[in-house]
Design an enzyme around this catalytic site. Structure first.
Site, PDB file in Angstrom:
ATOM      1  CE  LYS A  27      38.371  42.180  52.037  1.00 12.60           C
ATOM      2  NZ  LYS A  27      37.796  42.277  50.771  1.00 12.60           N
ATOM      3  CG  ASN A  28      39.351  40.940  47.459  1.00 15.28           C
ATOM      4  OD1 ASN A  28      38.666  40.813  48.475  1.00 15.28           O
ATOM      5  ND2 ASN A  28      39.554  42.102  46.864  1.00 15.28           N
ATOM      6  NE  ARG A  97      29.327  43.547  45.446  1.00 14.58           N
ATOM      7  CZ  ARG A  97      28.457  43.877  44.527  1.00 14.58           C
ATOM      8  NH1 ARG A  97      27.319  44.425  44.890  1.00 14.58           N
ATOM      9  NH2 ARG A  97      28.701  43.692  43.267  1.00 14.58           N
ATOM     10  CB  CYS A 121      32.709  48.652  50.909  1.00 16.62           C
ATOM     11  SG  CYS A 121      34.233  48.531  51.817  1.00 16.62           S
ATOM     12  NE  ARG A 126      31.078  47.043  45.816  1.00 20.26           N
ATOM     13  CZ  ARG A 126      32.104  46.554  46.497  1.00 20.26           C
ATOM     14  NH1 ARG A 126      32.192  46.726  47.775  1.00 20.26           N
ATOM     15  NH2 ARG A 126      33.053  45.881  45.888  1.00 20.26           N
ATOM     16  N   PRO A 127      25.624  47.506  42.074  1.00 21.40           N
ATOM     17  CG  PRO A 127      25.137  48.170  39.887  1.00 21.40           C
ATOM     18  CD  PRO A 127      26.015  48.483  41.060  1.00 21.40           C
ATOM     19  CB  ILE A 128      24.231  41.915  41.779  1.00 21.59           C
ATOM     20  CG1 ILE A 128      22.741  41.874  42.105  1.00 21.59           C
ATOM     21  CG2 ILE A 128      25.034  42.196  43.034  1.00 21.59           C
ATOM     22  CD1 ILE A 128      22.373  40.660  42.965  1.00 21.59           C
ATOM     23  CG  ASP A 129      23.771  45.466  36.367  1.00 21.06           C
ATOM     24  OD1 ASP A 129      24.407  45.773  37.400  1.00 21.06           O
ATOM     25  OD2 ASP A 129      24.101  45.844  35.226  1.00 21.06           O
ATOM     26  CG  ASP A 310      40.155  46.772  46.497  1.00 18.35           C
ATOM     27  OD1 ASP A 310      39.165  47.522  46.421  1.00 18.35           O
ATOM     28  OD2 ASP A 310      40.073  45.529  46.458  1.00 18.35           O
ATOM     29  CB  ILE A 332      36.611  50.675  39.808  1.00 18.37           C
ATOM     30  CG1 ILE A 332      37.882  50.456  38.975  1.00 18.37           C
ATOM     31  CG2 ILE A 332      35.873  49.353  40.032  1.00 18.37           C
ATOM     32  CD1 ILE A 332      37.673  49.840  37.610  1.00 18.37           C
ATOM     33  NE  ARG A 402      34.206  44.684  55.249  1.00 19.66           N
ATOM     34  CZ  ARG A 402      34.217  45.359  54.097  1.00 19.66           C
ATOM     35  NH1 ARG A 402      34.106  46.663  54.105  1.00 19.66           N
ATOM     36  NH2 ARG A 402      34.306  44.728  52.962  1.00 19.66           N
TER      37      ARG A 402
HETATM   38  C1  UD1 Z   1      35.931  42.886  43.850  1.00 18.63           C
HETATM   39  C2  UD1 Z   1      36.740  42.955  45.109  1.00 18.63           C
HETATM   40  C3  UD1 Z   1      36.848  44.388  45.584  1.00 18.63           C
HETATM   41  C4  UD1 Z   1      37.403  45.263  44.481  1.00 18.63           C
HETATM   42  C5  UD1 Z   1      36.606  45.072  43.196  1.00 18.63           C
HETATM   43  C6  UD1 Z   1      37.205  45.811  42.014  1.00 18.63           C
HETATM   44  C7  UD1 Z   1      36.313  40.833  46.188  1.00 18.63           C
HETATM   45  C8  UD1 Z   1      35.729  40.130  47.347  1.00 18.63           C
HETATM   46  N1  UD1 Z   1      36.121  42.158  46.134  1.00 18.63           N
HETATM   47  O1  UD1 Z   1      34.619  43.369  44.162  1.00 18.63           O
HETATM   48  O2  UD1 Z   1      37.720  44.427  46.718  1.00 18.63           O
HETATM   49  O3  UD1 Z   1      37.319  46.617  44.874  1.00 18.63           O
HETATM   50  O4  UD1 Z   1      36.541  43.686  42.857  1.00 18.63           O
HETATM   51  O5  UD1 Z   1      38.505  45.411  41.802  1.00 18.63           O
HETATM   52  O6  UD1 Z   1      36.982  40.254  45.365  1.00 18.63           O
HETATM   53  N2  UD1 Z   1      29.144  46.336  38.776  1.00 18.63           N
HETATM   54  C9  UD1 Z   1      27.918  46.521  38.191  1.00 18.63           C
HETATM   55  N3  UD1 Z   1      27.074  45.453  38.093  1.00 18.63           N
HETATM   56  C10 UD1 Z   1      27.416  44.220  38.538  1.00 18.63           C
HETATM   57  C11 UD1 Z   1      28.680  44.026  39.128  1.00 18.63           C
HETATM   58  C12 UD1 Z   1      29.525  45.106  39.245  1.00 18.63           C
HETATM   59  O7  UD1 Z   1      27.582  47.615  37.766  1.00 18.63           O
HETATM   60  O8  UD1 Z   1      26.608  43.286  38.421  1.00 18.63           O
HETATM   61  C13 UD1 Z   1      30.054  47.492  38.920  1.00 18.63           C
HETATM   62  C14 UD1 Z   1      30.280  47.792  40.381  1.00 18.63           C
HETATM   63  O9  UD1 Z   1      29.262  48.604  40.892  1.00 18.63           O
HETATM   64  C15 UD1 Z   1      31.607  48.511  40.341  1.00 18.63           C
HETATM   65  C16 UD1 Z   1      32.339  47.795  39.215  1.00 18.63           C
HETATM   66  O10 UD1 Z   1      31.333  47.152  38.438  1.00 18.63           O
HETATM   67  O11 UD1 Z   1      31.413  49.862  39.995  1.00 18.63           O
HETATM   68  C17 UD1 Z   1      33.365  46.768  39.684  1.00 18.63           C
HETATM   69  O12 UD1 Z   1      32.735  45.782  40.445  1.00 18.63           O
HETATM   70  P1  UD1 Z   1      33.272  44.282  40.544  1.00 18.63           P
HETATM   71  O13 UD1 Z   1      34.442  44.098  39.668  1.00 18.63           O
HETATM   72  O14 UD1 Z   1      32.105  43.385  40.380  1.00 18.63           O
HETATM   73  O15 UD1 Z   1      33.753  44.226  42.045  1.00 18.63           O
HETATM   74  P2  UD1 Z   1      33.413  43.155  43.162  1.00 18.63           P
HETATM   75  O16 UD1 Z   1      33.499  41.780  42.580  1.00 18.63           O
HETATM   76  O17 UD1 Z   1      32.198  43.547  43.892  1.00 18.63           O
END
Ligand code: UD1
Length: 425
Positions: A27-28, A97, A121, A126-129, A310, A332, A402
Site C-alpha cells: 500500500k505505501n 493522509r 489516521c 501529523r503536521p506537514i511542516d 505500522d 514515531i 484502508r
Molecule cells: C508514512 C506511512 C505510514 C507510516 C509512516 C512512518 C505512507 C502512505 N504512510 O506516513 O504508514 O506509519 O510513514 O513510517 O507511506 N512529521 C512532522 N512533520 C512533517 C512530516 C512528518 O512532524 O512535515 C512527523 C509525523 O507527525 C510523525 C513522523 O514525523 O510523527 C513520521 O511521519 P512520516 O514519516 O512523514 O510519515 P508519513 O509519510 O505520514
C-alpha cells in the site's frame, strides 16, 4: 479519519493459522507511485495493486484531476496526459493522509497546487511542516487561506534540502517535485524505507535521473523527458508482518510467498527472539510458532531499518500472550496506543507510561466486543481475537479496509474463523 462504518468482524478464536499466502503489492509503495503518475503526462501501468479503500480514494483523486484511470484486476492504468486541474478535491483529501504527497507531483506537472488540510489516521498530530519547509527550498511559495494551502512555483530550482527528520512523505514529495526542477537536488537525512527505493525505481523507469534512495543522500537531476512505463511495486511488508504475528500467536505455520525478507529484518528478528522458527528464502518467509511465545527485549519503533511503527500494535497484540513482560516504545507517532484499552478489555495486562507500553504476558485472552480506532490498531484486535478464547467482535472495520484487501478472506484461507457482518442500522 472519521470513517464511519457499520460492518464488523465476528471472530471465533482458538484456531491455528496454517497454510500459504502470496503477498500483495505494498500500500505505501503503490500510493506514492500512483501520485507520481501525474508527473509524466504519459501512461503508467502499475501492477499488483491491492484493493484497498485508500487506493480507491487515490484513484478518485487522480480522476478528478483529469487523469484517465482504469483498474483491471490488480493492474491500474493511469494516463495523466489530460490532467486539467491543480486542485486536490477537498472531500477526498480529507479521506487519506497520503494525498499530501500529491503536492510534489502536481507542482512538478502544473507549477502549482491547492489543497486543504490533509486527513488520515487519527494517530497524533501529523503536521506537514517538514514537507512545506522542503518545498519552499525548491522555490515554492506557500500561502494559507481559509483552511486551504495555495502553493505556487514560477520555477522549481534544484538545491540541497536537509530534512530535520527522515519523514517518509516529505522525502517522497521532494523526490517527485525535484524530478521537474532545474538542476540538481540533494536530499540529506532522507527516509530510507524500502518504499522510498521503490518510488525511485518507478521514477527511473519513467526516465527520471535519481539515485541514492535507501542511503544517506538522494540525488535528483531534474528536467529529463519522461516516458510511459510499466511497474511492479514491492510486496507489502506490513501485510506480511501482520500475518506472521497472527500465526505466531496461534501456534501457526505459514509460508509467505513473493516476499522480500530483506525488508523485514526487524520484524523477523523479533519473531525469532520470541521463539518462532523463521526461515528466510530468496522470495519467501516460512514461520513455525512455538506453543507459547516468549517475551523479548524492549522494542522501540524507529525509522527504517528500525522496527516499523505500522507493526507496533500487531506486535503488542502478540506479546499480550507471551510468557514474561515486553516493553514497547512508540517513538514515531504520538497517540498510537488506542488499541491498548481494547486489548485490556480482552484480559491483556498492558500499562502505558508516556510513550512506553509495558505488556505483561497473560495466559489467555477472552473474546469481547472491541472497536478499531485506526488501521493497524484494528489489525491488532483481529490478531487478539484469533488468539482469544470465545467470540470477539471488532467494530468499525472500515479502518481495517484502508490497508487490507478483505483481511477475513486471507485469514479464512489460513484456517481462521472470521466473518464480516453488515449491520442495517
Ligand atoms: C508514512 C506511512 C505510514 C507510516 C509512516 C512512518 C505512507 C502512505 N504512510 O506516513 O504508514 O506509519 O510513514 O513510517 O507511506 N512529521 C512532522 N512533520 C512533517 C512530516 C512528518 O512532524 O512535515 C512527523 C509525523 O507527525 C510523525 C513522523 O514525523 O510523527 C513520521 O511521519 P512520516 O514519516 O512523514 O510519515 P508519513 O509519510 O505520514
Amino acid at each position: 479519519g472519521g470513517v464511519v462504518c457499520l460492518e464488523s468482524y465476528h471472530i471465533s478464536g482458538g484456531n491455528t493459522l496454517e497454510g500459504e499466502y502470496r503477498l500483495q503489492g505494498a500500500k505505501n509503495a503503490v500510493l506514492p507511485i500512483l501520485a507520481a503518475t501525474i508527473i509524466s503526462g504519459r501512461t503508467s501501468r502499475i501492477e499488483k495493486c491491492p484493493h484497498l479503500s485508500d487506493i480507491r480514494t487515490m484513484v478518485s483523486i487522480l480522476r478528478e484531476m483529469g487523469c484517465n484511470v482504469s483498474w483491471d484486476g490488480s493492474e491500474i492504468l493511469v494516463d495523466s496526459s489530460p490532467v486539467n486541474s491543480y486542485r486536490i478535491p477537498q472531500k477526498l483529501m480529507k479521506e487519506i493522509r497520503s494525498s499530501v504527497f500529491l503536492m510534489g507531483p502536481t507542482l512538478a506537472r502544473c507549477g502549482q497546487v491547492i489543497l486543504s488540510d490533509p486527513g488520515g489516521c487519527a494517530i497524533g498530530k501529523r503536521p506537514i511542516d517538514i514537507h512545506l519547509t522542503a518545498l519552499r527550498l525548491l522555490g515554492v511559495e506557500i500561502k494559507e487561506k481559509d483552511g486551504l494551502l495555495e502553493c505556487k512555483a514560477r520555477r522549481l530550482k534544484g538545491t540541497t534540502i536537509p530534512l530535520s527528520f527522515p519523514s517518509v512523505g516529505a522525502t517522497e514529495n521532494v523526490m517527485m517535485a525535484a524530478v521537474m526542477a532545474e538542476g540538481e537536488t540533494r536530499i540529506l537525512n532522507p527516509a530510507k524505507e524500502p518504499e522510498i527505493i521503490d518510488l525511485q525505481n518507478y521514477l527511473v523507469s519513467c526516465g527520471a535521473q535519481i539515485s541514492g534512495a535507501g542511503s544517506d543522500e538522494i540525488r535528483i537531476t531534474g528536467g529529463s523527458p519522461l516516458r510511459e512505463t510499466e511497474y511492479k511495486p514491492i510486496p507489502d511488508r506490513i501485510e506480511a508482518g501482520t500475518l506472521l504475528a497472527a500465526a505466531a500467536v496461534t501456534r501457526g505455520k505459514i509460508l509467505l510467498k513473493e516476499a522480500v525478507p530483506g525488508h523485514m529484518d526487524s520484524i523477523l528478528n523479533w519473531l525469532g527472539e520470541a521463539g518462532c522458527k523463521v526461515q528466510r528464502g530468496g522470495d519467501f518467509i516460512y514461520l513455525e510458532a512455538p506453543d507459547r511465545l516468549g517475551a523479548v527485549r524492549p522494542i522501540e519503533t524507529q525509522p527504517y531499518p528500525g522496527f516499523p511503527t505500522d507493526m507496533q500494535s500487531q506486535l503488542m497484540a502478540a506479546m499480550c500472550l507471551a510468557k514474561g513482560t515486553t516493553e514497547i516504545t512508540e517513538s514515531i507517532f504520538e497517540n498510537r496506543f488506542k488499541h491498548v484499552s481494547e486489548l485490556n478489555k480482552m484480559g491483556a495486562d498492558i500499562q502505558v507510561i508516556e510513550r512506553t507500553a509495558i505488556v505483561k504476558g497473560v495466559e489467555r485472552l477472552a473474546g469481547k466486543r472491541v472497536t478499531a480506532a485506526d488501521l493497524r490498531g484494528g489489525a491488532a484486535l483481529v490478531i487478539a481475537g484469533l488468539a482469544a478464547e470465545g467470540n470477539t467482535i471488532v467494530e468499525n472495520i472500515g479502518q481495517i479496509d484502508r490497508g487490507y484487501d478483505r483481511l477475513e478472506d486471507i485469514l479464512k484461507s489460513l484456517g481462521g474463523q472470521i466473518e464480516r457482518v453488515s449491520h442495517t442500522d
